[in-house]
Design a protein around this motif. Structure first.
Motif, PDB file in Angstrom:
ATOM      1  N   LEU A 121       0.836  -1.209   0.000  1.00  0.00           N
ATOM      2  CA  LEU A 121       0.000   0.000   0.000  1.00  0.00           C
ATOM      3  C   LEU A 121       0.866   1.253   0.000  1.00  0.00           C
ATOM      4  O   LEU A 121       0.555   2.233  -0.684  1.00  0.00           O
ATOM      5  CB  LEU A 121      -0.933  -0.018   1.209  1.00  0.00           C
ATOM      6  CG  LEU A 121      -1.986  -1.132   1.221  1.00  0.00           C
ATOM      7  CD1 LEU A 121      -2.766  -1.126   2.526  1.00  0.00           C
ATOM      8  CD2 LEU A 121      -2.941  -1.001   0.040  1.00  0.00           C
ATOM      9  N   ALA A 122       1.969   1.223   0.765  1.00  0.00           N
ATOM     10  CA  ALA A 122       2.871   2.377   0.781  1.00  0.00           C
ATOM     11  C   ALA A 122       3.478   2.623  -0.589  1.00  0.00           C
ATOM     12  O   ALA A 122       3.639   3.775  -1.020  1.00  0.00           O
ATOM     13  CB  ALA A 122       3.974   2.161   1.822  1.00  0.00           C
ATOM     14  N   GLY A 123       3.817   1.538  -1.293  1.00  0.00           N
ATOM     15  CA  GLY A 123       4.356   1.704  -2.639  1.00  0.00           C
ATOM     16  C   GLY A 123       3.351   2.343  -3.577  1.00  0.00           C
ATOM     17  O   GLY A 123       3.697   3.225  -4.387  1.00  0.00           O
ATOM     18  N   LEU A 124       2.090   1.939  -3.487  1.00  0.00           N
ATOM     19  CA  LEU A 124       1.055   2.539  -4.335  1.00  0.00           C
ATOM     20  C   LEU A 124       0.816   3.999  -3.969  1.00  0.00           C
ATOM     21  O   LEU A 124       0.504   4.824  -4.838  1.00  0.00           O
ATOM     22  CB  LEU A 124      -0.238   1.741  -4.210  1.00  0.00           C
ATOM     23  CG  LEU A 124      -0.211   0.320  -4.770  1.00  0.00           C
ATOM     24  CD1 LEU A 124      -1.496  -0.425  -4.418  1.00  0.00           C
ATOM     25  CD2 LEU A 124       0.004   0.328  -6.277  1.00  0.00           C
ATOM     26  N   LEU A 125       0.960   4.331  -2.683  1.00  0.00           N
ATOM     27  CA  LEU A 125       0.707   5.700  -2.241  1.00  0.00           C
ATOM     28  C   LEU A 125       1.783   6.681  -2.696  1.00  0.00           C
ATOM     29  O   LEU A 125       1.601   7.893  -2.571  1.00  0.00           O
ATOM     30  CB  LEU A 125       0.577   5.751  -0.715  1.00  0.00           C
ATOM     31  CG  LEU A 125      -0.794   5.342  -0.181  1.00  0.00           C
ATOM     32  CD1 LEU A 125      -0.744   5.100   1.314  1.00  0.00           C
ATOM     33  CD2 LEU A 125      -1.826   6.410  -0.508  1.00  0.00           C
ATOM     34  N   ARG A 126       2.878   6.184  -3.212  1.00  0.00           N
ATOM     35  CA  ARG A 126       3.876   7.094  -3.788  1.00  0.00           C
ATOM     36  C   ARG A 126       3.430   7.612  -5.149  1.00  0.00           C
ATOM     37  O   ARG A 126       4.100   8.450  -5.752  1.00  0.00           O
ATOM     38  CB  ARG A 126       5.229   6.393  -3.898  1.00  0.00           C
ATOM     39  CG  ARG A 126       5.905   6.180  -2.559  1.00  0.00           C
ATOM     40  CD  ARG A 126       7.364   5.800  -2.709  1.00  0.00           C
ATOM     41  NE  ARG A 126       7.542   4.441  -3.176  1.00  0.00           N
ATOM     42  CZ  ARG A 126       7.636   3.378  -2.374  1.00  0.00           C
ATOM     43  NH1 ARG A 126       7.552   3.545  -1.062  1.00  0.00           N
ATOM     44  NH2 ARG A 126       7.808   2.174  -2.877  1.00  0.00           N
ATOM     45  N   HIS A 127       2.295   7.107  -5.636  1.00  0.00           N
ATOM     46  CA  HIS A 127       1.763   7.488  -6.946  1.00  0.00           C
ATOM     47  C   HIS A 127       0.312   7.931  -6.794  1.00  0.00           C
ATOM     48  O   HIS A 127      -0.368   7.607  -5.818  1.00  0.00           O
ATOM     49  CB  HIS A 127       1.872   6.320  -7.923  1.00  0.00           C
ATOM     50  CG  HIS A 127       3.249   5.757  -8.025  1.00  0.00           C
ATOM     51  ND1 HIS A 127       4.234   6.305  -8.820  1.00  0.00           N
ATOM     52  CD2 HIS A 127       3.829   4.698  -7.384  1.00  0.00           C
ATOM     53  CE1 HIS A 127       5.347   5.614  -8.693  1.00  0.00           C
ATOM     54  NE2 HIS A 127       5.132   4.637  -7.824  1.00  0.00           N
TER      55      HIS A 127
END
Length: 485
Positions: free
Chosen positions: A448-454
């Protein structure tokens, strides 16, 4: 398990944030005393008024749209939605069109080696309780370019022209896709360089103190929650700073923060699933005049659905001290009664996973965003077909108290929504409970953190729950039962 010292700048940044998250003492008492002191010398009066009595706003005689005389801020207009094959294949509704991108920003500064967040006590006309904890900056483009002809926005310069290397997070994120048409805000976290004067109505808090306040009803506003979710708060830096979990749930949550602990679905599979859903889902939306929205009508000075459900468009008159403008009127959306926004979580291989829903909302820029497991107002479904009832709603409503890991009622954005609140829940199910569904996938916090960078991957309700999950990482460990699963 003792992990090695941080070896990258990213690990060092997350370790610093984790140190701030571990500093939790005194938040509730300090905040309430501060709020009481501010209330003693300020006021805000919000009065419901008929839409026809709005000053500076008018109903366009041709379209029926509600528009501001300046042509700025936002427009309440109509949206025609067609979702072939969906449980409700076609409908029309009022929607807020606010195409400008605002700034939601939190300023960070280190004191005695611990990062602190500069937070604002802010009243919004839609808040059910007046003051709530807001980001350092919370401003629409119309606000910070002076369309309201009011006072300037404090600390804005830190976000419009941040120093090199000071940006910890900077990403455009969506707002409520059911009520906004393609609305986005820039979510930012910036570390201050040099001295920062603390103005009246602002105060430094550790991340842990803000996390602690998330457990209370209606204290931390929606804009704060979405910015908090964008913090780089996963990875080995967090795991190393926090140490062992202390109970099996927190240990699983910490393991969920680290990529190489394992995930049910690899990143490539998750991205392919989202892309496939966006490509295969046919959502046709068309902006239409508000006067052409059938099934809705003006009743008693507001716009209401014929069934009396869903939401109303209503008007308010506001008088306030300490805002950029001392008085104004505006239209707002009111959806009375708390909805349910819930994340079902489960340990898979000892790693906590969240069951995310690939959800369609008519106002999304890119058709589908990841939403919580359940996001609805249950009573609205009494007028819809049984097929429209959300999956897993009954599971969440029937959850035993010992399975509820987080439970608080939070307000939605008080600048546009009047007394609109949702009950935010994290509900754990046993590891053997599969809960498979084609529109859902199990994701770790690191994913989820990786997706939130976008941009445009997690909706605003999901981002609120990510912030709530973060708040549990450094919370005191729960008592361990005699037998753990």
């Amino acid at each position: 398990m003792l992990l090695p010292a941080p070896t990258t700048a990213a690990e060092a940044a997350t370790a610093r944030l984790a140190a701030s998250a571990l500093a939790r003492d005194g938040a509730a008492a300090d905040l309430l005393a501060w709020f009481d002191e501010l209330r003693s010398r300020s006021y805000t009066e919000v009065e419901q008024i008929p839409l026809d009595e709005l000053t500076g706003w008018s109903t366009d005689p041709a379209s029926g749209n509600i528009v501001h005389d300046s042509g700025r801020f936002f427009v309440v207009e109509g949206l025609d939605v067609h979702v072939p094959g969906g449980p409700v294949p076609r409908w029309r509704q009022p929607i807020i069109n606010q195409p400008e991108t605002g700034v939601l920003g939190i300023l960070v500064k280190e004191f005695d080696g611990v990062p602190h967040l500069l937070m604002q006590a802010k009243v919004e006309p839609g808040n059910c309780n007046g003051l709530q904890l807001s980001p350092t900056v919370q401003a629409t483009r119309s606000n910070y370019t002076g369309a309201h002809r009011g006072r300037g926005v404090p600390y804005l310069e830190h976000f419009t022209d941040p120093a090199a290397g000071a940006v910890l997070a900077d990403v455009r994120q969506s707002e409520q896709g059911a009520w906004f048409h393609q609305k986005r805000n820039r979510n930012m976290v910036v570390e201050a360089r040099g001295e920062v004067p603390v103005l009246d109505g602002f105060r430094w808090f550790t991340l842990g103190q803000v996390h602690q306040l998330l457990a209370a009803d209606d204290l931390v506003n929606m804009d704060t929650r979405t910015v908090l979710s964008c913090l780089p708060f996963t990875g080995r830096g967090v795991r190393r700073a926090v140490g062992s979990g202390g109970d099996w749930f927190r240990d699983a949550l910490l393991r969920s923060c680290v990529a190489d602990e394992g995930s049910r679905h690899p990143d490539e599979e998750v991205l392919s699933w989202i892309t496939r859903a966006r490509s295969a889902t046919d959502v046709q939306t068309r902006r239409i005049p508000l006067a052409e929205v059938d099934g809705w009508r003006r009743v008693d000075g507001r716009i209401r659905h014929d069934s009396g459900r869903f939401f109303d468009v209503m008007g308010v008159r506001v008088r306030a001290r300490g805002r950029e403008v001392d008085s104004w009127t505006q239209p707002m959306i009111e959806a009375p009664g708390p909805g349910v926004v819930a994340l079902v979580v489960r340990r898979i291989g000892g790693v906590l996973h969240a069951l995310m829903h690939g959800r369609v909302e008519p106002g999304f820029v890119d058709v589908v965003e990841l939403a919580p497991t359940v996001q609805c107002k249950p009573e609205n479904y009494s007028v819809l077909t049984p097929a429209a009832r959300p999956p897993f709603l009954d599971l969440v409503l029937a959850a035993a108290p010992e399975d509820v890991r987080f439970d608080a009622v939070h307000s939605e954005e008080g600048g546009r929504f009047y007394h609109t609140r949702n009950r935010y829940l994290v509900v754990e199910v046993p590891p053997e409970r599969e809960l498979e569904h084609p529109d859902f996938r199990w994701l770790t916090l690191d994913q989820l953190a990786g997706l939130l960078r976008h941009s445009h991957y997690l909706n605003v309700q999901a981002r609120s729950l990510v912030a709530c999950l973060h708040s549990l990482i450094c919370a005191p460990a729960a008592p361990t039962p005699e037998v753990s699963p």
